[in-house]
Write a protein that holds these residues in place. Structure first.
Motif, PDB file in Angstrom:
ATOM      1  N   ASP A 221      20.211   9.423 -12.477  1.00 52.19           N
ATOM      2  CA  ASP A 221      19.847  10.826 -12.204  1.00 52.19           C
ATOM      3  C   ASP A 221      18.594  10.812 -11.046  1.00 52.19           C
ATOM      4  N   GLN A 222      18.348   9.685 -10.538  1.00 51.64           N
ATOM      5  CA  GLN A 222      17.372   9.514  -9.443  1.00 51.64           C
ATOM      6  C   GLN A 222      17.258   8.645  -8.475  1.00 51.64           C
ATOM      7  N   ARG A 223      18.034   8.854  -7.443  1.00 50.22           N
ATOM      8  CA  ARG A 223      18.174   8.014  -6.378  1.00 50.22           C
ATOM      9  C   ARG A 223      17.161   7.742  -5.445  1.00 50.22           C
ATOM     10  N   LEU A 224      16.507   6.292  -5.256  1.00 45.89           N
ATOM     11  CA  LEU A 224      15.793   6.173  -4.866  1.00 45.89           C
ATOM     12  C   LEU A 224      15.853   5.933  -3.022  1.00 45.89           C
ATOM     13  N   PRO A 225      15.163   6.667  -1.983  1.00 46.54           N
ATOM     14  CA  PRO A 225      15.696   6.489  -0.853  1.00 46.54           C
ATOM     15  C   PRO A 225      15.101   5.136  -0.338  1.00 46.54           C
ATOM     16  N   PRO A 226      15.848   4.467   0.670  1.00 50.87           N
ATOM     17  CA  PRO A 226      15.181   3.226   1.196  1.00 50.87           C
ATOM     18  C   PRO A 226      13.990   3.379   1.688  1.00 50.87           C
ATOM     19  N   VAL A 227      13.193   2.338   1.967  1.00 46.56           N
ATOM     20  CA  VAL A 227      11.831   2.119   2.386  1.00 46.56           C
ATOM     21  C   VAL A 227      12.010   1.261   4.018  1.00 46.56           C
ATOM     22  N   GLU A 228      11.718   1.935   5.040  1.00 48.69           N
ATOM     23  CA  GLU A 228      11.711   1.079   6.256  1.00 48.69           C
ATOM     24  C   GLU A 228      10.257   0.566   6.452  1.00 48.69           C
ATOM     25  N   LEU A 229      10.511  -0.710   6.957  1.00 44.00           N
ATOM     26  CA  LEU A 229       9.149  -1.506   7.343  1.00 44.00           C
ATOM     27  C   LEU A 229       9.580  -1.803   8.913  1.00 44.00           C
ATOM     28  N   LYS A 230       8.584  -1.364   9.743  1.00 45.62           N
ATOM     29  CA  LYS A 230       8.895  -1.719  10.943  1.00 45.62           C
ATOM     30  C   LYS A 230       7.578  -2.312  11.697  1.00 45.62           C
ATOM     31  N   ILE A 231       7.802  -3.673  12.307  1.00 46.77           N
ATOM     32  CA  ILE A 231       6.817  -4.616  12.680  1.00 46.77           C
ATOM     33  C   ILE A 231       5.881  -3.708  13.727  1.00 46.77           C
ATOM     34  N   GLY A 232       4.601  -3.820  13.788  1.00 50.77           N
ATOM     35  CA  GLY A 232       3.943  -3.044  14.950  1.00 50.77           C
ATOM     36  C   GLY A 232       3.769  -1.637  14.612  1.00 50.77           C
ATOM     37  N   GLU A 233       4.351  -0.910  13.716  1.00 45.99           N
ATOM     38  CA  GLU A 233       4.348   0.400  13.453  1.00 45.99           C
ATOM     39  C   GLU A 233       3.940   0.845  12.212  1.00 45.99           C
ATOM     40  N   THR A 234       4.695   0.045  11.122  1.00 44.32           N
ATOM     41  CA  THR A 234       4.495   0.577   9.779  1.00 44.32           C
ATOM     42  C   THR A 234       2.764   0.224   9.646  1.00 44.32           C
ATOM     43  N   THR A 235       2.037   0.910   8.682  1.00 44.75           N
ATOM     44  CA  THR A 235       0.537   0.674   8.480  1.00 44.75           C
ATOM     45  C   THR A 235       0.312   0.404   6.956  1.00 44.75           C
ATOM     46  N   SER A 236      -0.747  -0.098   6.887  1.00 42.97           N
ATOM     47  CA  SER A 236      -1.064  -0.331   5.421  1.00 42.97           C
ATOM     48  C   SER A 236      -0.900   0.673   4.559  1.00 42.97           C
ATOM     49  N   GLU A 237      -1.357   2.092   4.933  1.00 39.56           N
ATOM     50  CA  GLU A 237      -1.232   3.210   4.231  1.00 39.56           C
ATOM     51  C   GLU A 237       0.138   3.354   3.793  1.00 39.56           C
ATOM     52  N   ASP A 238       1.070   3.319   4.772  1.00 39.12           N
ATOM     53  CA  ASP A 238       2.694   3.423   4.574  1.00 39.12           C
ATOM     54  C   ASP A 238       3.033   2.445   3.627  1.00 39.12           C
ATOM     55  N   ILE A 239       2.574   0.988   3.315  1.00 45.23           N
ATOM     56  CA  ILE A 239       3.047   0.131   2.486  1.00 45.23           C
ATOM     57  C   ILE A 239       2.468   0.395   1.097  1.00 45.23           C
ATOM     58  N   LEU A 240       1.098   0.738   1.109  1.00 47.93           N
ATOM     59  CA  LEU A 240       0.526   1.280  -0.273  1.00 47.93           C
ATOM     60  C   LEU A 240       1.356   2.472  -0.778  1.00 47.93           C
ATOM     61  N   CYS A 241       1.676   3.474  -0.224  1.00 47.79           N
ATOM     62  CA  CYS A 241       2.361   4.581  -0.715  1.00 47.79           C
ATOM     63  C   CYS A 241       3.710   4.435  -1.077  1.00 47.79           C
ATOM     64  N   GLU A 242       4.438   3.369  -0.454  1.00 46.07           N
ATOM     65  CA  GLU A 242       6.030   3.173  -0.553  1.00 46.07           C
ATOM     66  C   GLU A 242       5.908   1.831  -1.737  1.00 46.07           C
ATOM     67  N   LEU A 243       5.343   0.870  -1.680  1.00 50.09           N
ATOM     68  CA  LEU A 243       5.420  -0.041  -2.425  1.00 50.09           C
ATOM     69  C   LEU A 243       4.415  -0.410  -3.795  1.00 50.09           C
ATOM     70  N   GLY A 244       3.374   0.533  -3.585  1.00 48.78           N
ATOM     71  CA  GLY A 244       1.980   0.308  -4.333  1.00 48.78           C
ATOM     72  C   GLY A 244       1.159  -0.692  -3.950  1.00 48.78           C
ATOM     73  N   SER A 245       0.199  -0.993  -4.833  1.00 49.58           N
ATOM     74  CA  SER A 245      -0.786  -2.042  -4.718  1.00 49.58           C
ATOM     75  C   SER A 245      -0.177  -3.439  -4.809  1.00 49.58           C
ATOM     76  N   ALA A 246      -0.579  -4.357  -3.833  1.00 51.96           N
ATOM     77  CA  ALA A 246      -0.096  -5.624  -3.795  1.00 51.96           C
ATOM     78  C   ALA A 246      -0.520  -6.371  -5.082  1.00 51.96           C
ATOM     79  N   ILE A 247       0.204  -7.176  -5.607  1.00 51.58           N
ATOM     80  CA  ILE A 247      -0.115  -8.229  -6.649  1.00 51.58           C
ATOM     81  C   ILE A 247      -1.390  -9.122  -6.381  1.00 51.58           C
ATOM     82  N   ARG A 248      -1.138  -9.452  -4.994  1.00 50.75           N
ATOM     83  CA  ARG A 248      -2.224 -10.472  -4.606  1.00 50.75           C
ATOM     84  C   ARG A 248      -2.644 -10.130  -3.169  1.00 50.75           C
TER      85      ARG A 248
END
Length: 451
Positions: A221-248
């Protein structure tokens, strides 16, 4: 051993046995076993050493006596088998032990107890060779949807020889009494929600960096849209919002390769990479990803994407889950299930500007070097006695961007690391524009580095 219902493993046919749920990642199961070593004092891992990427991985526990089978590509739990002298004494269904009210009663007909607890069932099928595989004891499989019981009959009654839990629903063309022989996971098992399903690496014909599309498992009932990672463009804020906090999170400490680019512009000291702040890694071992971000820009931007294959027998096995990936260009693709030769031909064709015929999904045997095979075993203590997060990758191959026919770089991940006696086989790093691949001696791709 006598066990009470509270101590027994709770059975849910087609779904789980105790803490082990069908569809769970090998990485998560290994972490569970490592976290509760007092409950699992002895464990063995086994795989086909000739074909580690495309063969099942087997985890055998002695207490409780379980044999767990994981699928080759996704490394997900597809089969749970209770083995040992008295497997029924370890299992309870809806709070009722399958061995009856008195597990020590040798005269009890266990099959009668199973029928009383679980109800009527389908017809049974006989297995040639039986329990000992030598034909001395014929075994009959008493099948229910999602679970089957191996039955050995004698003059004194019957006994349970093993219990096999497999996924539901069963394949359409397989009879219910044969489903235990054909464990097939649903395309999107419930336990997989939020896990990485496929990382599509979109390659372009230009010199621009690749785009990585992360496709995740989702609920119906909830399809997750793909997350795009672009080298040189994707920021740390983008990653935090899309993937959550890093394990390490850890700093990149090996700067030896910066000597090759340290004086690109001698008139501008700020262009000297050796004087710039160190980049840092974000590790997502549960996704099979490690990301390198630059700290010299504001906001911090993505510099590198590392995808791990978690191949059995390699130094990094057990540190991350497997990131199932595929290289995509002009409607053609190759993936982690293909051999090194297929991937190399795909990249060389793109570098030369030619098209190639898409290869069918391989079994992973392409490009493998002939050698003595057989089943490889290792103590789980040796393989799991490492941090669950990915260790910092060796950066000696980070500047590779040459042609595919250049001499590969040999990488020994255990050299000078003092890993408590852990030994590993050297691998080779092959570089192409914007991508480097770490290839094992068996012809499998251990890691993919995009930069």
């Amino acid at each position: 051993m006598s066990r009470t219902a509270q101590e027994s493993l709770s059975l849910t046919p087609g779904d789980s046995l105790g803490p082990f749920q069908l569809g769970s990642l090998l990485f998560n199961v290994l972490n569970h076993v490592r976290s509760y070593r007092s409950s699992y004092p002895s464990a063995k891992l086994a795989w086909d050493d000739e074909n580690p990427s495309a063969s099942p991985v087997h985890l055998t526990l002695t207490t409780p006596p379980l044999h767990l089978t994981f699928s080759p590509l996704s490394q997900r739990l597809t089969r749970i088998e209770v083995i040992g002298v008295s497997p029924a004494s370890w299992v309870a269904y809806r709070g009722k032990p399958l061995s009856g009210d008195d597990p020590d009663d040798e005269d009890e007909d266990v099959v009668r107890t199973v029928r009383r607890i679980m109800g009527p069932t389908y017809g049974s099928s006989k297995v040639k060779g039986g329990v000992d595989g030598a034909g001395r004891c014929e075994e009959e499989m008493l099948s229910y949807p999602g679970v089957a019981f191996g039955v050995v009959r004698s003059d004194g009654g019957s006994a349970i020889s093993r219990i096999v839990i497999t996924p539901l629903p069963t394949p359409e063309d397989v009879p219910v009494d044969q489903a235990w022989l054909h464990p097939v996971l649903p395309d999107n098992p419930t336990v997989a929600k939020g896990d990485l399903r496929l990382a599509e690496i979109q390659l372009t014909s230009s010199r621009s960096p690749a785009i990585v599309r992360l496709n995740f498992h989702s609920s119906p009932d909830q399809r997750l849209p793909p997350v795009e990672l672009k080298i040189g463009e994707t920021t740390s804020e983008d990653i935090l919002c899309e993937l959550g906090s890093a394990i390490r999170t850890f700093w990149k400490e090996d700067d030896r390769l910066t000597i090759h680019t340290a004086f690109v512009d001698s008139s501008s000291p700020s262009a000297n990479p050796a004087l710039q702040p160190n980049p840092y890694f974000l590790s997502y071992p549960h996704l099979g990803l490690t990301l390198l971000l630059s700290s010299a820009s504001t906001p911090h931007t993505l510099e590198k994407v590392i995808l791990h294959s978690n191949l059995p027998g390699e130094v990094q096995f057990g540190r991350t889950t497997r990131a199932v990936w595929a290289l995509v260009r002009d409607g053609e693709r190759v993936g982690v299930e293909d051999g090194w030769k297929s991937v190399k031909a795909f990249l060389e064709a793109g570098a030369n500007g030619t098209r190639r015929t898409p290869s069918p999904l391989a079994t992973g045997s392409a490009g493998k070097k002939g050698k003595k095979g057989g089943v490889k075993e290792a103590n789980v203590e040796d393989l799991l006695g490492v941090e669950s997060a990915s260790a910092s990758p060796n950066e000696r191959g980070e500047a590779l961007g040459g042609r595919g026919d250049d001499k590969p770089m040999v990488l020994d991940r255990t050299a000078g690391e003092g890993r408590g006696g852990v030994k590993g086989k050297p691998t080779e790093i092959h570089g192409f524009p914007g991508i480097a691949l770490e290839v094992t001696q068996s012809g499998d791709i251990e890691t993919v580095w995009l930069f």
